[in-house]
Design an enzyme around this catalytic site. Structure first.
Site, PDB file in Angstrom:
ATOM      1  N   ILE A  65      11.429  -4.286 -11.013  1.00  0.00           N
ATOM      2  CA  ILE A  65      10.804  -4.662  -9.743  1.00  0.00           C
ATOM      3  C   ILE A  65      11.128  -3.628  -8.663  1.00  0.00           C
ATOM      4  CG2 ILE A  65      10.552  -6.463  -8.014  1.00  0.00           C
ATOM      5  CD1 ILE A  65       9.480  -7.089 -10.896  1.00  0.00           C
ATOM      6  N   GLU A  93       1.481  -0.149 -12.154  1.00  0.00           N
ATOM      7  CA  GLU A  93       0.198  -0.641 -11.626  1.00  0.00           C
ATOM      8  C   GLU A  93      -0.876  -0.661 -12.720  1.00  0.00           C
ATOM      9  OE1 GLU A  93      -0.591  -1.431  -8.228  1.00  0.00           O
ATOM     10  OE2 GLU A  93       1.146  -0.652  -7.145  1.00  0.00           O
ATOM     11  N   GLY A 131       7.355  29.012 -15.471  1.00  0.00           N
ATOM     12  CA  GLY A 131       8.129  29.554 -16.579  1.00  0.00           C
ATOM     13  C   GLY A 131       9.522  28.938 -16.633  1.00  0.00           C
ATOM     14  N   SER A 173       2.020  -5.529 -19.296  1.00  0.00           N
ATOM     15  CA  SER A 173       0.575  -5.355 -19.335  1.00  0.00           C
ATOM     16  C   SER A 173      -0.132  -6.696 -19.546  1.00  0.00           C
ATOM     17  CB  SER A 173       0.191  -4.373 -20.448  1.00  0.00           C
ATOM     18  OG  SER A 173       0.728  -3.093 -20.178  1.00  0.00           O
TER      19      SER A 173
END
Length: 384
Positions: free
Chosen positions: A156, A364, A340, A131
């Site tokens: 990757i 992403e 279920g 990030s």
């Protein structure tokens, strides 16, 4: 922006038929073998799926953003592994070259990517920087007409199949942050480049990830994207804006497939003498899913049209990725619940999709990163 509605509809019909007749029947095979059959890859090439967003001048279809997301709605109605293989060629694997590459780079690589002769991959994430992409540690040191790359990349996508990698590396060791990062095109047979073992993942069998390792990897200076240092991070962010919108569209298509399966099951499954679709609590889950999918689809189309109109869509793309991926997760959960016990069994697609779509909220840019991007952009706009 739809350039030719009739031509687009022909393309969408062809893709929809290919999904129904070829991809859906092979979903379980791909999940069990962790491999997409070569014959299906060849059909993808014939349909032009590897070059959807690559300019016509280089052999692609040059779809507008609105056209591309409408294609994504269709291709995503099957196992995400199929889209993943073509997705990097149309998205993060090629768009760095499309957006900021030199003319020589475009002419050499884009026709091969568009034809599916080579697979592209995007190498940004590292073990210590995902990030926080600007903190990456892979280095590229100039040595005459070459750069020497050292470092490793993590998770990757398509790395095991890739022929070229768009690699983000730090070219200025004296500076921290984004302005010291450059983007390189690195071919798989370059000495010093090696791959780690293929990752075993929660879902998306058939879509492969692994480490990409650079040990004194000599890359020609001519392969720096755009021909200059220090703009690689900006290139990456441009690529990710488009990629986030594309993934949002994929979330919509996957959710539509899961809802269709859940509705069909609810109309067939009998309890207390009637189909469970007649029970209001089941109807509530169906209705909530339908409303959220409609909202996400509308957001994606609006954002795509804004991008085609050359507007800055950084905030809107993050909004789409945030809402659509979270929506997709909720629909997946409801689909399992409606099925279920059957929803917990691998015989039904609901179980596989539940695992497959979990990734959409992570790659992403995680949901939390999208929240930060949106809030920061709001604050900047208010300060102006």
């Amino acid at each position: 922006m739809i350039r030719d509605e009739e031509t687009l509809n022909i393309l969408l019909d062809s893709i929809s038929r290919f999904v129904r007749e070829v991809l859906v029947p092979n979903e379980q095979l791909v999940a069990e073998t962790d491999t997409i059959p070569p014959a299906i890859v060849a059909q993808m090439r014939e349909l032009g799926l590897f070059g959807l967003s690559i300019p016509e001048a280089y052999g692609g279809l040059q779809l507008s953003m609105e056209e591309e997301v409408r294609v994504a709605f269709e291709i995503a109605r099957t196992s995400p592994a199929f889209r993943s293989l073509i997705g990097t060629n149309n998205g993060i694997g090629s768009q760095g070259i499309v957006i900021d590459g030199t003319e020589e780079q475009k002419q050499y690589y884009l026709p091969k990517l568009a034809a599916g002769e080579i697979i592209g991959s995007f190498a940004l994430t590292e073990a210590g920087s995902g990030s926080d992409a600007a903190s990456l540690r892979t280095t590229a040191v100039r040595d005459g007409d070459f750069y020497i790359l050292n470092g490793s990349k993590r998770y990757i996508t398509n790395a095991p199949e890739a022929s070229i990698f768009t690699v983000m590396a730090r070219t200025d060791p004296t500076r921290r942050g984004a302005s010291a990062i450059s983007a390189f095109i690195v071919e798989k047979n370059t000495p010093g480049l090696s791959l780690g073992k293929i990752d075993k993942k929660m879902g998306q069998q058939g879509a492969h990830t692994c480490d990409v390792i650079f040990e004194n990897c000599r890359v020609p200076a001519a392969n720096i994207i755009g021909g200059k240092e220090g703009v690689g991070f900006k290139t990456a962010m441009k690529v990710l804006d488009k990629g986030r919108l594309h993934i949002a569209a994929v979330c919509v298509g996957a959710a539509e497939r899961m809802l269709a399966d859940a509705l069909a099951y609810a109309m067939e499954r009998q309890q207390f003498g009637q189909p469970i679709a007649q029970f209001q609590l089941i109807q509530a889950m169906l209705a909530d899913s339908k409303a959220e999918i409609y909202a996400a689809r509308s957001m994606v189309l609006d954002c795509a049209r804004r991008r085609d109109n050359k507007e800055d869509i950084s905030t809107e793309a993050s909004c789409c990725k945030l809402f659509a991926s979270e929506m997709c997760g909720r629909v997946a959960d409801r689909s399992v619940q409606i099925h279920g016990g059957a929803g917990y069994i691998s015989e039904y697609a609901a179980e596989r999709f539940y695992r497959d779509v979990r990734l959409f909220r992570i790659y992403e840019g995680t949901t939390q990163i999208q929240q930060i991007v949106i809030a920061r952009n709001m604050i900047k706009a208010a300060q102006k």
